[in-house]
Write a protein that holds these residues in place. Structure first.
Motif, PDB file in Angstrom:
ATOM      1  N   ALA A 185      91.338 -74.860 -74.668  1.00 46.01           N
ATOM      2  CA  ALA A 185      92.356 -75.901 -74.811  1.00 46.01           C
ATOM      3  C   ALA A 185      91.915 -76.965 -75.804  1.00 46.01           C
ATOM      4  CB  ALA A 185      92.655 -76.538 -73.455  1.00 46.01           C
ATOM      5  N   SER A 186      92.868 -77.528 -76.531  1.00 45.15           N
ATOM      6  CA  SER A 186      92.597 -78.552 -77.541  1.00 45.15           C
ATOM      7  C   SER A 186      92.493 -79.917 -76.872  1.00 45.15           C
ATOM      8  CB  SER A 186      93.726 -78.564 -78.583  1.00 45.15           C
ATOM      9  OG  SER A 186      93.893 -77.287 -79.150  1.00 45.15           O
ATOM     10  N   SER A 187      91.255 -80.375 -76.683  1.00 46.97           N
ATOM     11  CA  SER A 187      91.067 -81.666 -76.015  1.00 46.97           C
ATOM     12  C   SER A 187      89.943 -82.468 -76.638  1.00 46.97           C
ATOM     13  CB  SER A 187      90.765 -81.437 -74.525  1.00 46.97           C
ATOM     14  OG  SER A 187      89.632 -80.602 -74.367  1.00 46.97           O
ATOM     15  N   GLY A 188      89.610 -82.179 -77.904  1.00 46.90           N
ATOM     16  CA  GLY A 188      88.497 -82.863 -78.543  1.00 46.90           C
ATOM     17  C   GLY A 188      87.204 -82.135 -78.239  1.00 46.90           C
ATOM     18  N   PHE A 189      86.268 -82.170 -79.177  1.00 54.43           N
ATOM     19  CA  PHE A 189      85.040 -81.394 -78.999  1.00 54.43           C
ATOM     20  C   PHE A 189      84.081 -82.095 -78.053  1.00 54.43           C
ATOM     21  CE2 PHE A 189      80.744 -80.010 -80.201  1.00 54.43           C
ATOM     22  CZ  PHE A 189      80.895 -78.648 -80.006  1.00 54.43           C
ATOM     23  N   ASP A 190      83.655 -81.379 -77.019  1.00 54.12           N
ATOM     24  CA  ASP A 190      82.684 -81.861 -76.047  1.00 54.12           C
ATOM     25  C   ASP A 190      81.589 -80.803 -75.978  1.00 54.12           C
ATOM     26  OD1 ASP A 190      81.261 -82.139 -73.533  1.00 54.12           O
ATOM     27  OD2 ASP A 190      82.824 -83.501 -72.863  1.00 54.12           O
ATOM     28  N   ALA A 191      80.399 -81.123 -76.492  1.00 52.73           N
ATOM     29  CA  ALA A 191      79.335 -80.129 -76.585  1.00 52.73           C
ATOM     30  C   ALA A 191      78.941 -79.578 -75.213  1.00 52.73           C
ATOM     31  CB  ALA A 191      78.123 -80.727 -77.283  1.00 52.73           C
ATOM     32  N   ALA A 192      78.824 -80.449 -74.213  1.00 53.85           N
ATOM     33  CA  ALA A 192      78.429 -79.998 -72.879  1.00 53.85           C
ATOM     34  C   ALA A 192      79.472 -79.065 -72.280  1.00 53.85           C
ATOM     35  CB  ALA A 192      78.202 -81.206 -71.970  1.00 53.85           C
ATOM     36  N   ALA A 193      80.753 -79.430 -72.426  1.00 51.81           N
ATOM     37  CA  ALA A 193      81.825 -78.582 -71.896  1.00 51.81           C
ATOM     38  C   ALA A 193      81.884 -77.262 -72.647  1.00 51.81           C
ATOM     39  CB  ALA A 193      83.163 -79.316 -72.001  1.00 51.81           C
ATOM     40  N   THR A 194      81.677 -77.309 -73.963  1.00 55.50           N
ATOM     41  CA  THR A 194      81.694 -76.077 -74.759  1.00 55.50           C
ATOM     42  C   THR A 194      80.574 -75.142 -74.328  1.00 55.50           C
ATOM     43  OG1 THR A 194      82.642 -77.232 -76.664  1.00 55.50           O
ATOM     44  CG2 THR A 194      81.555 -75.126 -77.092  1.00 55.50           C
ATOM     45  N   LEU A 195      79.396 -75.687 -74.091  1.00 56.04           N
ATOM     46  CA  LEU A 195      78.271 -74.858 -73.666  1.00 56.04           C
ATOM     47  C   LEU A 195      78.541 -74.236 -72.298  1.00 56.04           C
ATOM     48  CD1 LEU A 195      75.501 -73.866 -74.500  1.00 56.04           C
ATOM     49  CD2 LEU A 195      74.510 -75.894 -73.411  1.00 56.04           C
ATOM     50  N   ARG A 196      79.127 -74.998 -71.400  1.00 55.96           N
ATOM     51  CA  ARG A 196      79.483 -74.443 -70.085  1.00 55.96           C
ATOM     52  C   ARG A 196      80.490 -73.308 -70.230  1.00 55.96           C
ATOM     53  NH1 ARG A 196      79.496 -79.960 -68.592  1.00 55.96           N
ATOM     54  NH2 ARG A 196      81.791 -80.024 -68.736  1.00 55.96           N
ATOM     55  N   THR A 197      81.464 -73.510 -71.117  1.00 55.43           N
ATOM     56  CA  THR A 197      82.479 -72.472 -71.350  1.00 55.43           C
ATOM     57  C   THR A 197      81.848 -71.206 -71.904  1.00 55.43           C
ATOM     58  OG1 THR A 197      84.234 -74.101 -71.727  1.00 55.43           O
ATOM     59  CG2 THR A 197      84.566 -71.913 -72.663  1.00 55.43           C
ATOM     60  N   MET A 198      80.935 -71.363 -72.841  1.00 52.77           N
ATOM     61  CA  MET A 198      80.280 -70.206 -73.446  1.00 52.77           C
ATOM     62  C   MET A 198      79.476 -69.418 -72.415  1.00 52.77           C
ATOM     63  SD  MET A 198      79.108 -72.018 -77.031  1.00 52.77           S
ATOM     64  CE  MET A 198      78.628 -70.561 -77.938  1.00 52.77           C
ATOM     65  N   LYS A 199      78.821 -70.138 -71.511  1.00 54.92           N
ATOM     66  CA  LYS A 199      78.054 -69.461 -70.467  1.00 54.92           C
ATOM     67  C   LYS A 199      78.976 -68.789 -69.449  1.00 54.92           C
ATOM     68  CE  LYS A 199      74.736 -70.298 -66.746  1.00 54.92           C
ATOM     69  NZ  LYS A 199      73.882 -71.316 -66.048  1.00 54.92           N
ATOM     70  N   GLU A 200      79.990 -69.517 -69.010  1.00 56.76           N
ATOM     71  CA  GLU A 200      80.893 -69.002 -67.978  1.00 56.76           C
ATOM     72  C   GLU A 200      81.616 -67.744 -68.426  1.00 56.76           C
ATOM     73  OE1 GLU A 200      84.978 -70.397 -65.622  1.00 56.76           O
ATOM     74  OE2 GLU A 200      83.802 -71.863 -66.775  1.00 56.76           O
ATOM     75  N   HIS A 201      82.022 -67.714 -69.700  1.00 57.89           N
ATOM     76  CA  HIS A 201      82.813 -66.577 -70.194  1.00 57.89           C
ATOM     77  C   HIS A 201      81.976 -65.574 -70.995  1.00 57.89           C
ATOM     78  CE1 HIS A 201      86.812 -68.144 -69.057  1.00 57.89           C
ATOM     79  NE2 HIS A 201      86.263 -69.327 -69.250  1.00 57.89           N
ATOM     80  N   ALA A 202      80.653 -65.757 -71.003  1.00 57.13           N
ATOM     81  CA  ALA A 202      79.756 -64.830 -71.710  1.00 57.13           C
ATOM     82  C   ALA A 202      80.212 -64.626 -73.154  1.00 57.13           C
ATOM     83  CB  ALA A 202      79.676 -63.497 -70.975  1.00 57.13           C
ATOM     84  N   VAL A 203      80.437 -65.732 -73.863  1.00 55.68           N
ATOM     85  CA  VAL A 203      80.911 -65.680 -75.252  1.00 55.68           C
ATOM     86  C   VAL A 203      79.866 -64.999 -76.135  1.00 55.68           C
ATOM     87  CG1 VAL A 203      81.457 -67.114 -77.268  1.00 55.68           C
ATOM     88  CG2 VAL A 203      82.403 -67.687 -75.013  1.00 55.68           C
TER      89      VAL A 203
END
Length: 525
Positions: free
Chosen positions: A245-263
Motif C-alpha cells: 500500500a502507498s503510505s510513504g516509505f517506512d524502512a522498518a515496516a518495509t523490512l517486516r513486509t519483506m520477511k513476512e512475505h519472503a520477498v
C-alpha cells in the motif's frame, strides 16, 4: 473435440500479450498465489476469473478496443487486475500519478480522453478537482472503494467469454505512461504489447521469477514505469506480485513486509535501499532478520559508492543490480551488476538484452570512447510514439533512433557514464523533476522578475530544486514560503523548490542565454 474456444486460446497463446501468460499460469499453477496484499491473496485461477469479470464490466460500460481506461489510484491489487482487464478488451491503460495537482491530472485526462476513470476514496477529491479544470468531457468514474471489486459476486454479468478476449498484435497500443516534459506539459509515451511482453520477460529472467517461484515486492507507486514493469515481470514469470500500500516509505515496516512475505526481488531508489540497510543493521543483520532477498534492483537516481558498499555489507546474500532507462524505453536501457558497479563507480553499465545503443553527436555521428555525446536507443523496448504529439515524436526519433536527451560517455570497456541531461532534469528521491516546468509556473509570480531553476546535491534526496530569482522589488524579495504557497495548486509538492536564491541578475552567456553551470556553482557554495 476442438472447440472455437480452444482455437481462440491457441491464437492468444501465440500473441505477445500478458493475458496469454495469465491463462497459462491459471491452467498450470491455478492454486499458486499470483497477487498478495495486506489482508489477502489471489491465486492465478482467481486472478484470471476476476480479470475476465472486470473486463466484462468495463465492456458493459462501453469500453471497446482502442479506448483508454485511466487509473488514478494508489497501490492496490485492483490496479493490476484493471490493467489486465483493459488489455483483454484491446483497450489502453493510462496510469495517472496520484501525487499530481488537479490541473496536472486534468491535462493527462484531456490528452488521453479516457472512457473510464478508476478512483478510490483517497483520490476521489483529486479527480473531482481535475474535472473542474478539464477541457474535455468527463469520463465515467468508478470508485473502487464503493464496490467490492475483489469479490466475484460483485459482477452480476459474470466473466467475459473467452471468444471475446482480444488477441493483440505486437504493435498494438497497451499503455500510455506520462512523463514530465521540459515545456511544462507531460508527454504520454505509448507502449506496445511487444514492449511490455519482451521487457517483462527480461525482468522475470533477471530476478529468477518462474512458475510458482519468486515474490516481487511492489512498494514504489505502480504508476512509475519501474514498478509497473516489475509487476509485469512477476506476471510474466508466474511468480507472486506483492502489492504494498502507498503510505510513504517506512524502512522498518518495509523490512517486516519483506520477511513476512519472503520477498525474493524488489526495485527501489538508492535512498530507500540506504534506509533499509540501516534498518537491517539495527536488526542485527540480514541473517538475523531472515531476509530471503535474492535480487535488489536500484534505479531512478544515481547510487553512490557508499550506498553500494553498504548494500553489499548489509545484504551479503543478495545480488544487487542497477537499471538505467526511461519511460520511453519501458524502463529498460542500460544495466550494471553488483561487481561492475563497484569496479566502475559512477557507471550505469552496458546495454540490456535486446537493446541497442549509440553515443552520438548532434549530427548522429558516433563519438569516440571517452568523448561526451547523447545516448540513443533502438530495440523492442522502445515506445512507438508520444500520444497526440507528432512533433515531439518526430524530434525523439530523428535519424531512426530514440533520443534520450541524456549526455553520456562510454569508456574503453563499453561502460556508460552519465554526464548531464539535455532535458535539464533533476532526480530527487527517484522522482524526475524538470526545471522548465517549475520555471514556467513561477514566471507568473507577481514578485518575480526573472527565475531559473537548477539542481543542488542533497545527501538525502540526491538532488533538490533551487529557484534562482531576480525579484521585482529588491527590497521585498519573495521567500521560500511565498514561492511554495504560490505553487501549491499548480505543481505537485515534490516539484516545489527546496531553497530560494535571490540574485540581482542571472548570469548569461555571450548570446544572452542563462548560464546554468555558473548558477549550480553559486547554489552549492
Amino acid at each position: 473435440m476442438t472447440t472455437p474456444s480452444d482455437m481462440h486460446l491457441l491464437d492468444l497463446s501465440r500473441s505477445p500479450g500478458q493475458l496469454a501468460r495469465v491463462f497459462r499460469h491459471a491452467h498450470e499453477i491455478p492454486d499458486s498465489p499470483a497477487i498478495t496484499y495486506d489482508g489477502g491473496a489471489l491465486t492465478w485461477a482467481q486472478t484470471l476469473d476476476l480479470v475476465l469479470r472486470l473486463a466484462r464490466d468495463l465492456r458493459d460500460r462501453g469500453v471497446r478496443t482502442g479506448d483508454r481506461v485511466a487509473l488514478l489510484t494508489t497501490n492496490r491489487p485492483e490496479f493490476l487486475l484493471t490493467v489486465l482487464a483493459t488489455w483483454a478488451l484491446g483497450a489502453i491503460t493510462v496510469p495517472v500519478n496520484f501525487r499530481l495537482t488537479p490541473r496536472e491530472v486534468a491535462f493527462v485526462l484531456d490528452n488521453t480522453t479516457p472512457a473510464v476513470l478508476l478512483v478510490e476514496d483517497r483520490t476521489a477529491e483529486l479527480a473531482t478537482g481535475a474535472g473542474e479544470h478539464a477541457a474535455t468531457a468527463a469520463p465515467e468514474v468508478l470508485d473502487l472503494d464503493s464496490r467490492a471489486y475483489l469479490d466475484p459476486a460483485t459482477f452480476a454479468s459474470g466473466p467475459l467469454d473467452v471468444l471475446d478476449v482480444v488477441v493483440p498484435a505486437a504493435a498494438d497500443d497497451c499503455a500510455i505512461m506520462h512523463t514530465s516534459g521540459t515545456t511544462g506539459n507531460p508527454k504520454g509515451a505509448v507502449l506496445s504489447h511487444l514492449n511490455v511482453f519482451v521487457c517483462s520477460a527480461g525482468v522475470a529472467k533477471k530476478w529468477e521469477v518462474s512458475s510458482g517461484k519468486g515474490v516481487v515486492m511492489l512498494a514504489p507507486p505502480l504508476f512509475h514505469i519501474g514498478t509497473f514493469l516489475a509487476s509485469q515481470g512477476a506476471i510474466a514469470g508466474g511468480g507472486t506480485a506483492l502489492v504494498v500500500a502507498s503510505s510513504g516509505f517506512d524502512a522498518a515496516a518495509t523490512l517486516r513486509t519483506m520477511k513476512e512475505h519472503a520477498v525474493t526481488a524488489a526495485f527501489m531508489v538508492p535512498q530507500q535501499w540506504s534506509l533499509l540497510c540501516e534498518e537491517i543493521d539495527r536488526a542485527g543483520g540480514a541473517d538475523a532478520v531472515g531476509l530471503q532477498l535474492g535480487h535488489a534492483n536500484w534505479g531512478g537516481a544515481p547510487a553512490s559508492a557508499k550506498v553500494l558498499d553498504h548494500m553489499r555489507a548489509a545484504m551479503p546474500h543478495t545480488e544487487v543490480k542497477a537499471s538505467f532507462g526511461q519511460t520511453e524505453t519501458s524502463g529498460y536501457g542500460v544495466g550494471i551488476d553488483w561487481e561492475d558497479s563497484l569496479r566502475k563507480p559512477g557507471s550505469v553499465g552496458k546495454p540490456a538484452d535486446d537493446m541497442e545503443v549509440r553515443v552520438v553527436d548532434p549530427e548522429m555521428n558516433d563519438v569516440a570512447p571517452g568523448e561526451i555525446g547523447e545516448i540513443v536507443y533502438r530495440g523492442p523496448g522502445v515506445m512507438s510514439r508520444f500520444w497526440n504529439n507528432p512533433e515531439a515524436t518526430a524530434e525523439a526519433f530523428a535519424g531512426g533512433w530514440f533520443h534520450s536527451g541524456d549526455l553520456v560517455r562510454r569508456d574503453e570497456e563499453g561502460f556508460i557514464h552519465v554526464v548531464d541531461r539535455l532535458k535539464d532534469m533533476i532526480i530527487s528521491g527517484g522522482e524526475n523533476i524538470y526545471c522548465a516546468e517549475i520555471e514556467n509556473a513561477l514566471t507568473w509570480h507577481p514578485d518575480i522578475a526573472e527565475v531559473t531553476v537548477v539542481g543542488r546535491p542533497d545527501p538525502t534526496w540526491g538532488e533538490v530544486p533551487v529557484a534562482c530569482i531576480v525579484p521585482q522589488d529588491p527590497a521585498a524579495p519573495p521567500d521560500l514560503a511565498s514561492v511554495r504557497a504560490y505553487l501549491k495548486d499548480r505543481l505537485a509538492s515534490y516539484k516545489h523548490p527546496k531553497h530560494v536564491h535571490i540574485l540581482p541578475e542571472l548570469p548569461r552567456t555571450g548570446v544572452g542565454k542563462i548560464h546554468k553551470p555558473t548558477l549550480r556553482e553559486v547554489v552549492v557554495s
